[in-house]
Scaffold this motif. Structure first.
Motif, PDB file in Angstrom:
ATOM      1  N   GLU A  36       0.846  -1.192   0.000  1.00 61.46           N
ATOM      2  CA  GLU A  36       0.000   0.000   0.000  1.00 61.46           C
ATOM      3  C   GLU A  36       0.889   1.252   0.000  1.00 61.46           C
ATOM      4  OE1 GLU A  36      -3.523  -0.061   0.927  1.00 61.46           O
ATOM      5  OE2 GLU A  36      -3.769   2.100   1.069  1.00 61.46           O
ATOM      6  N   ALA A  37       0.546   2.214  -0.844  1.00 62.99           N
ATOM      7  CA  ALA A  37       1.379   3.410  -0.943  1.00 62.99           C
ATOM      8  C   ALA A  37       1.272   4.259   0.320  1.00 62.99           C
ATOM      9  CB  ALA A  37       0.961   4.221  -2.156  1.00 62.99           C
ATOM     10  N   ARG A  86       1.083   7.455   2.811  1.00 62.81           N
ATOM     11  CA  ARG A  86       0.315   8.682   2.615  1.00 62.81           C
ATOM     12  C   ARG A  86       0.786   9.805   3.518  1.00 62.81           C
ATOM     13  NH1 ARG A  86      -5.378   7.277   3.507  1.00 62.81           N
ATOM     14  NH2 ARG A  86      -5.949   9.162   2.408  1.00 62.81           N
ATOM     15  N   SER A 131      -4.588  -0.130   5.090  1.00 62.94           N
ATOM     16  CA  SER A 131      -4.598   1.325   4.876  1.00 62.94           C
ATOM     17  C   SER A 131      -4.108   2.027   6.133  1.00 62.94           C
ATOM     18  CB  SER A 131      -6.003   1.824   4.549  1.00 62.94           C
ATOM     19  OG  SER A 131      -6.595   1.025   3.579  1.00 62.94           O
ATOM     20  N   THR A 175      -4.057   4.953  -4.253  1.00 63.58           N
ATOM     21  CA  THR A 175      -3.637   5.438  -2.934  1.00 63.58           C
ATOM     22  C   THR A 175      -4.820   6.128  -2.246  1.00 63.58           C
ATOM     23  OG1 THR A 175      -1.413   5.735  -3.771  1.00 63.58           O
ATOM     24  CG2 THR A 175      -1.957   6.862  -1.715  1.00 63.58           C
ATOM     25  N   SER A 184       0.214   7.524  -7.028  1.00 61.56           N
ATOM     26  CA  SER A 184       1.326   8.079  -6.253  1.00 61.56           C
ATOM     27  C   SER A 184       2.570   7.200  -6.245  1.00 61.56           C
ATOM     28  CB  SER A 184       0.877   8.379  -4.810  1.00 61.56           C
ATOM     29  OG  SER A 184       0.841   7.202  -4.048  1.00 61.56           O
ATOM     30  N   THR A 185       2.551   6.086  -7.002  1.00 61.00           N
ATOM     31  CA  THR A 185       3.759   5.264  -7.123  1.00 61.00           C
ATOM     32  C   THR A 185       3.999   4.952  -8.600  1.00 61.00           C
ATOM     33  OG1 THR A 185       2.662   3.106  -7.035  1.00 61.00           O
ATOM     34  CG2 THR A 185       3.222   4.112  -4.926  1.00 61.00           C
ATOM     35  N   GLN A 211      -3.495  13.279   0.553  1.00 61.40           N
ATOM     36  CA  GLN A 211      -2.049  13.017   0.467  1.00 61.40           C
ATOM     37  C   GLN A 211      -1.355  13.986  -0.480  1.00 61.40           C
ATOM     38  OE1 GLN A 211      -4.440  10.769   0.105  1.00 61.40           O
ATOM     39  NE2 GLN A 211      -4.320   9.680  -1.853  1.00 61.40           N
ATOM     40  N   SER A 215       1.075  13.277  -5.584  1.00 63.41           N
ATOM     41  CA  SER A 215      -0.101  12.410  -5.563  1.00 63.41           C
ATOM     42  C   SER A 215      -1.053  12.956  -6.616  1.00 63.41           C
ATOM     43  CB  SER A 215      -0.724  12.468  -4.166  1.00 63.41           C
ATOM     44  OG  SER A 215      -2.027  11.939  -4.184  1.00 63.41           O
TER      45      SER A 215
END
Lengths: 440, 267
Positions: A46-47, A49, A428, B25, B75-76, B106, B134
């Motif tokens: 999961e990215a 944040r 998350s 994200t 975002s990746t 974000q 993002s």
């Protein structure tokens, strides 16, 4: 775990690229060498944040709304820990009626979050179904079960909706209290659906208690809040099944986060021993059985599970019992409710640090804020339940995987997924706080 | 992030169209809105085939989807490719919420202070690949519809899916919250009580939720059509709000929206 080569003789991987029926994105790898389980990893991709950076420089009244966005499934938990931690920094004492309303709001989230996990995310594993929709399609009986149990989820959501304004990222809770406190009698509309929900919740406990649970006991260290007279939610001391008993602001003296190279989330361990521990509904029930509501205590006793339970597969029963508890407490709170003299305590900025822990649906959620004299946040630290359970999940996989070695790959993978879902991981939540560097 | 998306008239859906839900994200809240449709969920499952919905199901169908719901921002580096894959497999692509359409909360890391803070706090960055920003899906692919909100309103989601099933073209109001307050008889918080409320510059969608709870709007639904955020920011100044506090008010979930950027700089 070193990455084994495909042609390594004697090496087998049980590899789940992306876990389904969890919140967020993570995978699992179990490494087996020469028929022996060598290691297991919960790999969270999961990215990140970056919430802790985002919070710096924000106003002291903002953490509840901003941190709610860490998790769409348990936003109330973030709002509760954030409100209390900022209040601790400011030395604010809340009105008893505000305390009552917060407990009610939290009951709503426990009910909807637990019902989501029990019915939609976890029960399909016990019944060999790929999803709740497939489960509902498997037989008219199961369709009826799903339809009825979704009403439980709705009952929880209706509390959050009425008191918080909406189910996801509710808007009414604030530091010091609520923006608008309900009028006397305004909450009574919830009583009828909650009374129906109590019967449904009892039915749910009986339904899940009849599932097959593998024999899988282990001597875990369970960690939960403990309140002097209530089942824990917003306050208490932090205790464990191995004798830990500390004030919540000593949390960081006893627990620490570690970075592991394969995951975007940090793992939390006991500082003194470096060992894993177990948080969440099973830990809460094991450490606070005596404070369950009367009906919850009774149905837990009749469930056939011996409490305290050291089998993580019985976590689904613990969740269902907590639904009974939360529904019963909610009814009681609504009946007791008298509006506060003022909906929120006025806030005066002052420099300080606040630490707080509340019991999110998935376990203890720690928040820490430093606030300056102008009322701006200068530092924030958030440790969610899933990062605390992460190492325990891996240890469960290492202990469980030997049982699945003879199964076809697909079934072995599904069994390992089930082991992970015992913890209702919220990825998350676990990821948001990773400290990282921007790739330019 | 395009406020005036091209109007696409979808073809009538096949008998049991295939729906997919993809996460980028995000907090999972917008896709949870679908599972929060407790009364409609099983009926919806009769009308559509859910081909990919990882939060709810293990089954993952290959091939194409009639409707794709996209939650979260890009975002990746992997997500840059992933959003293109989703587009290639989907006939009608809907962005759910502020993250997918505007980068979400974000995206606050684009602001200087957050970027500077990062360098102080990272531990071991080697394992994490991440884009500097993002970004919304529309920076990469054509988007057919954007549902506003942090989170979206599940009634709008059901409305959109039902419209598409009927072969209709879903439309969403984007007028200011003020109209909602007038409709619902909520006394204006700015005029009558001197409170800071983003309602005059914020799109409808939640039904003036905060104002009904004695709270100023904080902009979860993004800018309204024709929003005059600069004038609103000046009014907040006259009410005694510090410029930094006004800037923060405009910088939450839609900080990349042009109108809110103007508001944040107009104090």
């Amino acid at each position: 775990m070193t990455t084994p080569k495909a042609d390594d003789p004697g090496v087998r991987l049980i590899k789940i690229e992306a876990l389904a029926r969890v919140e967020g994105e993570g995978g699992v790898r179990v490494l087996i060498r020469d028929g022996r389980v060598e290691d297991a990893q919960v790999r969270i991709f999961e990215a990140p944040r970056l919430f802790e950076s985002i919070l710096r420089g924000r106003g002291l009244e903002e953490p509840p709304d901003l941190t709610a966005r860490i998790c769409g499934i348990c936003p109330v938990a973030y709002q509760m820990s954030a409100c209390h931690a900022v209040e601790a920094a400011l030395g604010v004492v809340i009105d008893p009626a505000v305390r009552l309303l917060r407990r009610l709001l939290y009951c709503g989230e426990w009910i909807e979050s637990h019902a989501l996990h029990v019915v939609c995310l976890h029960a399909p594993d016990f019944l060999g179904q790929e999803s709740v929709l497939a489960m509902a399609g498997a037989s008219p009986d199961l369709a009826n079960c799903v339809r009825r149990f979704l009403k439980l989820k709705k009952a929880g959501n209706s509390i959050v909706h009425l008191l918080g304004g909406r189910e996801i990222h509710p808007i009414n809770a604030r530091v010091g209290g609520f923006h608008r406190a309900p009028r006397k009698g305004e909450l009574n509309v919830l009583l009828e659906p909650l009374k129906e929900a109590l019967d449904l919740a009892l039915e749910l406990v009986r339904w899940v208690a009849a599932f097959d649970f593998p024999q899988f006991e282990h001597d875990y260290e369970f960690v939960a809040l403990r309140h002097e007279s209530e089942y824990p939610m917003n306050e208490g001391r932090l205790i464990s099944s191995r004798g830990l008993d500390i004030a919540m602001n000593q949390f960081l003296d006893h627990f620490e986060e570690q970075q592991v190279p394969y995951s975007n989330a940090l793992q939390c361990r006991k500082k003194a021993t470096g060992t894993a521990y177990f948080v969440g509904p099973l830990a809460r029930i094991n450490l606070n059985f005596d404070h369950l509501s009367p009906t919850a205590k009774q149905i837990a006793g009749e469930s056939g599970i011996a409490w305290p339970s050291r089998n993580p597969f019985t976590g689904i029963v613990a969740r269902a019992v907590e639904i009974v508890h939360a529904v019963e407490v909610a009814i009681d709170l609504i009946q007791q409710y008298e509006p506060p003299a003022r909906s929120a305590v006025p806030l005066t900025p002052r420099a300080g640090t606040g630490n707080w822990i509340t019991e999110a649906p998935r376990g203890i959620l720690f928040h820490q804020y430093q606030i300056d004299a102008k009322g701006l946040v200068t530092h924030a630290l958030i440790i969610p339940p899933t990062s605390q359970n992460q190492r325990q999940i891996e240890e469960d996989l290492i202990r469980f995987a030997p049982r699945v070695l003879d199964l076809p790959q697909h079934e072995a993978e599904w069994c390992c997924e089930h082991v992970v879902r015992n913890y209702d991981p919220c990825i998350s939540c676990a990821t948001h706080f990773l400290k990282f560097e921007v790739q330019r | 992030m395009n406020p005036s998306l091209p109007i696409v008239t979808p073809r009538p859906m096949p008998n049991r169209p295939r729906l997919a839900v993809f996460k980028f994200t995000s907090c999972d809240g917008c896709q949870l809105s679908l599972l929060d449709c407790e009364d409609e969920l099983l009926d919806l499952a009769d009308r559509v085939e859910i081909g990919f919905f990882r939060e709810a199901a293990r089954l993952e169908l290959s091939g194409c989807f009639d409707v794709a719901l996209v939650e979260g921002s890009v975002s990746t580096p992997e997500q840059e490719q992933e959003i293109r894959n989703v587009r290639a497999r989907s006939k009608f692509l809907i962005c759910l919420g502020a993250c997918a359409s505007h980068g979400g909360i974000q995206a606050l890391r684009h602001l200087g202070s957050a970027a500077a803070a990062l360098r102080v706090v990272y531990a071991n960055p080697a394992s994490v690949a991440m884009l500097e920003k993002s970004l919304p899906a529309s920076d990469y692919v054509k988007v057919d519809l954007e549902l506003p909100g942090c989170p979206i309103n599940k009634k709008q989601l059901i409305h959109v899916i039902a419209s598409l099933l009927a072969g209709g073209r879903p439309g969403l109001d984007r007028h200011a919250q003020c109209l909602e307050c007038k409709r619902q008889g909520v006394v204006c918080l700015v005029v009558a009580r001197g409170m800071a409320c983003l309602g005059p510059a914020t799109s409808t969608g939640c039904g003036a939720l905060c104002m009904r709870h004695d709270r100023g709007c904080f902009g979860c639904y993004g800018p309204a059509q024709g929003a005059n955020a600069a004038a609103l920011a000046r009014r907040f100044g006259e009410l005694g709000l510090e410029p930094a506090a006004i800037a923060r008010l405009f910088r939450t979930f839609y900080s990349t929206a042009v109108e809110f950027q103007i508001g944040s700089q107009s104090a």
